[in-house]
Design a protein around this motif. Structure first.
Motif, mmCIF file in Angstrom:
data_model
loop_
_atom_site.group_PDB
_atom_site.id
_atom_site.type_symbol
_atom_site.label_atom_id
_atom_site.label_comp_id
_atom_site.label_asym_id
_atom_site.label_seq_id
_atom_site.Cartn_x
_atom_site.Cartn_y
_atom_site.Cartn_z
ATOM 1 N N LEU A 167 45.940 40.368 40.278
ATOM 2 C CA LEU A 167 45.219 40.659 41.357
ATOM 3 C C LEU A 167 43.796 40.371 40.952
ATOM 4 N N GLU A 168 43.407 40.421 39.927
ATOM 5 C CA GLU A 168 41.839 40.368 39.522
ATOM 6 C C GLU A 168 41.507 38.808 39.806
ATOM 7 N N HIS A 169 42.500 37.977 39.529
ATOM 8 C CA HIS A 169 42.018 36.490 39.812
ATOM 9 C C HIS A 169 42.020 36.361 41.199
ATOM 10 N N LEU A 170 42.820 36.781 42.109
ATOM 11 C CA LEU A 170 42.891 36.753 43.578
ATOM 12 C C LEU A 170 41.514 37.288 44.240
ATOM 13 N N ARG A 171 41.193 38.353 43.596
ATOM 14 C CA ARG A 171 40.089 39.129 43.966
ATOM 15 C C ARG A 171 38.809 38.117 43.604
ATOM 16 N N THR A 172 38.795 37.509 42.446
ATOM 17 C CA THR A 172 37.644 36.552 42.249
ATOM 18 C C THR A 172 37.711 35.557 42.923
ATOM 19 N N ALA A 173 39.182 34.910 43.179
ATOM 20 C CA ALA A 173 39.023 33.670 44.264
ATOM 21 C C ALA A 173 38.513 34.056 45.568
ATOM 22 N N ALA A 174 38.736 35.423 46.069
ATOM 23 C CA ALA A 174 38.131 35.879 47.210
ATOM 24 C C ALA A 174 36.773 35.923 47.360
ATOM 25 N N LYS A 175 36.313 36.419 46.292
ATOM 26 C CA LYS A 175 34.722 36.619 46.066
ATOM 27 C C LYS A 175 33.938 35.292 46.102
ATOM 28 N N ARG A 176 34.598 34.340 45.653
ATOM 29 C CA ARG A 176 33.851 32.946 45.575
ATOM 30 C C ARG A 176 34.111 32.318 46.811
ATOM 31 N N HIS A 177 34.955 32.525 47.743
ATOM 32 C CA HIS A 177 34.932 31.984 49.081
ATOM 33 C C HIS A 177 34.439 32.800 50.129
ATOM 34 N N LEU A 178 32.931 32.628 50.605
ATOM 35 C CA LEU A 178 32.470 33.690 51.210
ATOM 36 C C LEU A 178 33.175 34.127 52.783
ATOM 37 N N PRO A 179 33.635 33.183 53.545
ATOM 38 C CA PRO A 179 34.443 33.402 54.631
ATOM 39 C C PRO A 179 35.580 34.280 54.124
ATOM 40 N N THR A 180 36.279 33.918 53.451
ATOM 41 C CA THR A 180 37.337 34.773 52.863
ATOM 42 C C THR A 180 37.063 36.111 52.286
ATOM 43 N N SER A 181 35.848 36.382 51.644
ATOM 44 C CA SER A 181 35.604 37.492 51.187
ATOM 45 C C SER A 181 35.021 38.597 52.199
ATOM 46 N N ASP A 182 34.711 37.948 53.197
ATOM 47 C CA ASP A 182 34.051 38.735 54.530
ATOM 48 C C ASP A 182 35.234 39.496 54.902
ATOM 49 N N PHE A 183 36.396 39.161 54.940
ATOM 50 C CA PHE A 183 37.384 40.069 55.700
ATOM 51 C C PHE A 183 38.638 40.471 54.741
ATOM 52 N N LEU A 184 38.836 39.763 53.586
ATOM 53 C CA LEU A 184 40.110 40.074 52.774
ATOM 54 C C LEU A 184 39.653 41.132 51.595
ATOM 55 N N LEU A 185 38.341 41.102 51.097
ATOM 56 C CA LEU A 185 38.220 42.059 49.919
ATOM 57 C C LEU A 185 38.231 43.562 50.281
ATOM 58 N N ASP A 186 38.115 43.922 51.595
ATOM 59 C CA ASP A 186 38.373 45.158 52.136
ATOM 60 C C ASP A 186 39.720 45.715 51.936
ATOM 61 N N SER A 187 40.495 44.723 52.118
ATOM 62 C CA SER A 187 42.098 44.777 52.320
ATOM 63 C C SER A 187 42.758 44.843 50.742
ATOM 64 N N LEU A 188 42.121 44.416 49.711
ATOM 65 C CA LEU A 188 42.707 44.340 48.626
ATOM 66 C C LEU A 188 42.815 45.563 47.796
ATOM 67 N N PRO A 189 43.510 45.907 46.997
ATOM 68 C CA PRO A 189 43.397 47.086 46.271
ATOM 69 C C PRO A 189 42.072 47.175 45.220
ATOM 70 N N ALA A 190 41.575 48.123 45.174
ATOM 71 C CA ALA A 190 40.466 48.165 44.144
ATOM 72 C C ALA A 190 40.901 48.033 42.615
ATOM 73 N N PRO A 191 40.115 47.169 41.988
ATOM 74 C CA PRO A 191 40.452 46.913 40.577
ATOM 75 C C PRO A 191 40.576 48.151 39.602
ATOM 76 N N GLN A 192 41.462 48.176 38.938
ATOM 77 C CA GLN A 192 41.813 49.316 37.929
ATOM 78 C C GLN A 192 40.655 49.434 36.891
ATOM 79 N N SER A 193 40.515 50.567 36.645
ATOM 80 C CA SER A 193 39.403 50.566 35.404
ATOM 81 C C SER A 193 40.091 50.719 34.271
ATOM 82 N N LEU A 194 41.499 50.476 34.014
ATOM 83 C CA LEU A 194 42.197 50.703 32.673
ATOM 84 C C LEU A 194 41.635 49.421 31.836
ATOM 85 N N PRO A 195 41.489 49.551 30.570
ATOM 86 C CA PRO A 195 41.465 48.554 29.569
ATOM 87 C C PRO A 195 42.491 47.616 29.509
ATOM 88 N N VAL A 196 42.145 46.319 29.478
ATOM 89 C CA VAL A 196 43.057 45.143 29.172
ATOM 90 C C VAL A 196 43.675 45.311 27.959
#
Length: 141
Positions: free
Chosen positions: A69-98
């Protein structure tokens, strides 16, 4: 002539009946034209391919073999038209340590399911096979 003129018609990967159901959820849409349905199905297919390729590139950059999911979020953030509508629909990143190694197999418990606002349905209810199954899942949740 266009480059893609051939005898082979383009067939979308998504079932048109389900796409039509999803489109008709919008109260402003009464009827769906066959051409519009085909275009929506094909464009959704192209968009998901694009997003999958970008997510895979991010995972490769981070030297990972599995797209998360973090890779998907990063890809969406890098593409502005996608980030405008998609980032709000994706679950928030977990704050758990990797965690790597054997401890990585231990999974955190799933997040609590929030009730849907009045007048909305969960996406899995749309894809239920029959009306009785869909009604049963509404009551159970």
């Amino acid at each position: 002539m266009a480059e893609n003129d051939s005898d082979d018609p383009i067939t979308p990967s998504f079932p048109t009946g389900r796409v039509k159901k999803i489109m008709k959820i919008d109260k402003d849409i009464n009827k769906v034209n066959a051409e519009a349905l085909h275009l929506i199905s094909c464009s959704t297919d192209v968009f998901l391919q694009f997003l999958a390729e970008r997510s895979a590139a991010v995972a490769t950059e981070k030297k990972r073999k599995i797209v998360k999911l973090e890779h998907l979020r990063t890809a969406a953030k890098r593409h502005l038209p996608t980030s405008d509508f998609l980032l709000d629909s994706l679950p928030a990143p977990q704050s758990l340590p990797v965690v790597d190694g054997p401890a990585a197999e231990i999974r955190a418990r799933p997040a609590e399911v929030k009730p849907a606002p009045a007048g909305t349905r969960r996406i899995d209810q749309i894809f239920a096979k029959s009306g009785k199954e869909a009604a049963g899942s509404i009551i159970e949740t």
